[in-house]
Design a protein around this motif. Sequence first.
Motif, PDB file in Angstrom:
ATOM      1  N   ARG A  73      30.434  47.394 -35.325  1.00 13.66           N
ATOM      2  CA  ARG A  73      31.806  47.899 -35.476  1.00 13.66           C
ATOM      3  C   ARG A  73      32.444  47.470 -36.789  1.00 13.66           C
ATOM      4  O   ARG A  73      33.056  48.286 -37.491  1.00 13.66           O
ATOM      5  CB  ARG A  73      32.680  47.435 -34.308  1.00 13.66           C
ATOM      6  CG  ARG A  73      34.167  47.728 -34.525  1.00 13.66           C
ATOM      7  CD  ARG A  73      35.000  47.571 -33.280  1.00 13.66           C
ATOM      8  NE  ARG A  73      34.634  48.578 -32.271  1.00 13.66           N
ATOM      9  CZ  ARG A  73      35.243  48.690 -31.101  1.00 13.66           C
ATOM     10  NH1 ARG A  73      36.212  47.853 -30.763  1.00 13.66           N
ATOM     11  NH2 ARG A  73      34.874  49.624 -30.255  1.00 13.66           N
ATOM     12  N   TYR A  74      32.361  46.206 -37.157  1.00 11.23           N
ATOM     13  CA  TYR A  74      33.164  45.674 -38.266  1.00 11.23           C
ATOM     14  C   TYR A  74      32.434  45.828 -39.601  1.00 11.23           C
ATOM     15  O   TYR A  74      31.957  44.871 -40.201  1.00 11.23           O
ATOM     16  CB  TYR A  74      33.538  44.217 -37.986  1.00 11.23           C
ATOM     17  CG  TYR A  74      34.564  44.101 -36.885  1.00 11.23           C
ATOM     18  CD1 TYR A  74      35.927  44.166 -37.165  1.00 11.23           C
ATOM     19  CD2 TYR A  74      34.173  43.978 -35.558  1.00 11.23           C
ATOM     20  CE1 TYR A  74      36.877  44.093 -36.157  1.00 11.23           C
ATOM     21  CE2 TYR A  74      35.117  43.900 -34.539  1.00 11.23           C
ATOM     22  CZ  TYR A  74      36.459  43.968 -34.849  1.00 11.23           C
ATOM     23  OH  TYR A  74      37.401  43.902 -33.846  1.00 11.23           O
ATOM     24  N   GLN A  75      32.386  47.078 -40.081  1.00 13.96           N
ATOM     25  CA  GLN A  75      31.640  47.382 -41.292  1.00 13.96           C
ATOM     26  C   GLN A  75      32.254  46.757 -42.539  1.00 13.96           C
ATOM     27  O   GLN A  75      31.544  46.445 -43.494  1.00 13.96           O
ATOM     28  CB  GLN A  75      31.526  48.898 -41.456  1.00 13.96           C
ATOM     29  CG  GLN A  75      30.753  49.563 -40.328  1.00 13.96           C
ATOM     30  CD  GLN A  75      30.606  51.061 -40.512  1.00 13.96           C
ATOM     31  OE1 GLN A  75      30.720  51.577 -41.625  1.00 13.96           O
ATOM     32  NE2 GLN A  75      30.364  51.775 -39.425  1.00 13.96           N
ATOM     33  N   SER A  76      33.565  46.573 -42.546  1.00 17.47           N
ATOM     34  CA  SER A  76      34.202  45.983 -43.725  1.00 17.47           C
ATOM     35  C   SER A  76      34.041  44.463 -43.768  1.00 17.47           C
ATOM     36  O   SER A  76      34.425  43.820 -44.747  1.00 17.47           O
ATOM     37  CB  SER A  76      35.691  46.334 -43.761  1.00 17.47           C
ATOM     38  OG  SER A  76      36.373  45.729 -42.673  1.00 17.47           O
ATOM     39  N   GLY A  77      33.456  43.892 -42.712  1.00 23.12           N
ATOM     40  CA  GLY A  77      33.296  42.446 -42.661  1.00 23.12           C
ATOM     41  C   GLY A  77      31.873  41.967 -42.880  1.00 23.12           C
ATOM     42  O   GLY A  77      31.568  40.806 -42.635  1.00 23.12           O
ATOM     43  N   VAL A  78      30.986  42.862 -43.372  1.00 21.84           N
ATOM     44  CA  VAL A  78      29.590  42.460 -43.540  1.00 21.84           C
ATOM     45  C   VAL A  78      29.439  41.441 -44.672  1.00 21.84           C
ATOM     46  O   VAL A  78      30.273  41.349 -45.571  1.00 21.84           O
ATOM     47  CB  VAL A  78      28.670  43.670 -43.806  1.00 21.84           C
ATOM     48  CG1 VAL A  78      28.683  44.625 -42.622  1.00 21.84           C
ATOM     49  CG2 VAL A  78      29.048  44.386 -45.090  1.00 21.84           C
ATOM     50  N   SER A  79      28.344  40.701 -44.616  1.00 25.65           N
ATOM     51  CA  SER A  79      28.058  39.677 -45.613  1.00 25.65           C
ATOM     52  C   SER A  79      27.484  40.307 -46.876  1.00 25.65           C
ATOM     53  O   SER A  79      27.206  41.510 -46.916  1.00 25.65           O
ATOM     54  CB  SER A  79      27.045  38.683 -45.038  1.00 25.65           C
ATOM     55  OG  SER A  79      25.723  39.182 -45.150  1.00 25.65           O
ATOM     56  N   PRO A  80      27.270  39.518 -47.941  1.00 30.01           N
ATOM     57  CA  PRO A  80      26.666  40.074 -49.164  1.00 30.01           C
ATOM     58  C   PRO A  80      25.297  40.708 -48.939  1.00 30.01           C
ATOM     59  O   PRO A  80      24.858  41.525 -49.741  1.00 30.01           O
ATOM     60  CB  PRO A  80      26.567  38.852 -50.087  1.00 30.01           C
ATOM     61  CG  PRO A  80      27.673  37.961 -49.641  1.00 30.01           C
ATOM     62  CD  PRO A  80      27.714  38.127 -48.146  1.00 30.01           C
ATOM     63  N   GLN A 128      39.163  35.935 -49.212  1.00 32.43           N
ATOM     64  CA  GLN A 128      40.460  36.257 -48.612  1.00 32.43           C
ATOM     65  C   GLN A 128      40.416  36.107 -47.089  1.00 32.43           C
ATOM     66  O   GLN A 128      39.550  36.697 -46.440  1.00 32.43           O
ATOM     67  CB  GLN A 128      40.873  37.689 -48.961  1.00 32.43           C
ATOM     68  CG  GLN A 128      41.243  37.875 -50.423  1.00 32.43           C
ATOM     69  CD  GLN A 128      42.445  37.040 -50.821  1.00 32.43           C
ATOM     70  OE1 GLN A 128      42.325  36.132 -51.628  1.00 32.43           O
ATOM     71  NE2 GLN A 128      43.593  37.324 -50.244  1.00 32.43           N
ATOM     72  N   PRO A 129      41.330  35.338 -46.493  1.00 35.79           N
ATOM     73  CA  PRO A 129      41.377  35.220 -45.032  1.00 35.79           C
ATOM     74  C   PRO A 129      41.912  36.506 -44.402  1.00 35.79           C
ATOM     75  O   PRO A 129      43.118  36.776 -44.460  1.00 35.79           O
ATOM     76  CB  PRO A 129      42.327  34.035 -44.805  1.00 35.79           C
ATOM     77  CG  PRO A 129      43.192  33.993 -46.033  1.00 35.79           C
ATOM     78  CD  PRO A 129      42.354  34.505 -47.163  1.00 35.79           C
ATOM     79  N   THR A 130      41.027  37.309 -43.837  1.00 40.43           N
ATOM     80  CA  THR A 130      41.399  38.626 -43.319  1.00 40.43           C
ATOM     81  C   THR A 130      40.894  38.782 -41.890  1.00 40.43           C
ATOM     82  O   THR A 130      39.802  39.325 -41.652  1.00 40.43           O
ATOM     83  CB  THR A 130      40.810  39.745 -44.209  1.00 40.43           C
ATOM     84  OG1 THR A 130      41.020  39.437 -45.583  1.00 40.43           O
ATOM     85  CG2 THR A 130      41.451  41.086 -43.883  1.00 40.43           C
ATOM     86  N   PRO A 131      41.660  38.334 -40.900  1.00 42.61           N
ATOM     87  CA  PRO A 131      41.205  38.422 -39.509  1.00 42.61           C
ATOM     88  C   PRO A 131      40.867  39.833 -39.044  1.00 42.61           C
ATOM     89  O   PRO A 131      40.044  40.003 -38.141  1.00 42.61           O
ATOM     90  CB  PRO A 131      42.392  37.854 -38.721  1.00 42.61           C
ATOM     91  CG  PRO A 131      43.104  36.961 -39.688  1.00 42.61           C
ATOM     92  CD  PRO A 131      42.953  37.630 -41.010  1.00 42.61           C
ATOM     93  N   ALA A 132      41.459  40.846 -39.657  1.00 42.24           N
ATOM     94  CA  ALA A 132      41.193  42.226 -39.237  1.00 42.24           C
ATOM     95  C   ALA A 132      39.755  42.659 -39.486  1.00 42.24           C
ATOM     96  O   ALA A 132      39.308  43.674 -38.943  1.00 42.24           O
ATOM     97  CB  ALA A 132      42.141  43.185 -39.957  1.00 42.24           C
TER      98      ALA A 132
END
Length: 311
Positions: free
Chosen positions: A233-240, A212-216
């Motif tokens: 900071r961006y904990q919801s954007g971590v990789s697998p 999903q493209p999610t810039p946030a």
Amino acid sequence: MATVQHWTGAEVKALRAAKRMSLKEFAAHLGISERQISNWEKAGKDISPRPVNQAALDTCLSRSDPETQARFAHLVGDSLVSASQGEASVEPIGSSQVRHPAVGSLMVKVDGSVFLSGPSNEPVWLPAFYIDVHPVSNAEYSLFLAATGHTPPQHWEDGKFPEYLADHPVVFVTWKDAAAYAEWAGKALPTAQQWEKAARGTRGNVYPWGDQPTPAKCNVRENGVGSTTPVDRYQSGVSPYGVYDMCGNVWEWCSTESRPGRRELKGGAWTSPFNRCTPSSFNDAAETMCDDDTGFRCVVPADVLEKMLNG
């Protein structure tokens, strides 16, 4: 979704039939020769592909559409085991994190396996390695400067970083600066393929968090942050694998040389539009390039780091 417990030539033939591909198409899809596919299919149950090819077949099956998987399941039946009974997967986030014994940085293991690489998702085998969970921060880079006398980034005053930037990624570093730090730390800069695998996982995710493209979920131009952000900071954007900032924040130097004097960069930055931050995308720059949106992280071969940890 079901998976194969152990691949033989019979399951290979069934998968090709389920995908409705010719020998040539299927061989190209897996990145191996038509002759190899033909040999497997002729031998049937009497042959088992090597582990690297078993992993490629696992990935091929897992990324097939539901109709293809249903056709495959019908053809092979009792060769399958349900996902709940033992489907291979990436370890849970953080389960293989370690501290580098020399510099103390947090690293995570990326197991050796095939992964889907580049915009066309070509299967590529990489041996196991550890990668920094975060980009190298200003605080970490300052230890290198103190130990070596290396020239500090141009925006540091009197050779010191502003305290509020301690946990931000270091920037204004050339490729040679990054490589010098990596050598001092007993590490290396990642190849472009190592970096991409750590960002996307094995199954060809478009982004670290999925498709999903999610810039946030990252620090990119659309969010209007206007500067670097703390590396965690961006904990919801971590990789697998639980690796941070694989989209946005800073471009990251790789060891891969695109042509003489130029090296690949990965991940996009706070200055980049979101569509430039896709981990499979190509970008490069002169080794002497030095900017406010470019940093790096490091890797270590798994056997080397594990020997250090156990020695």
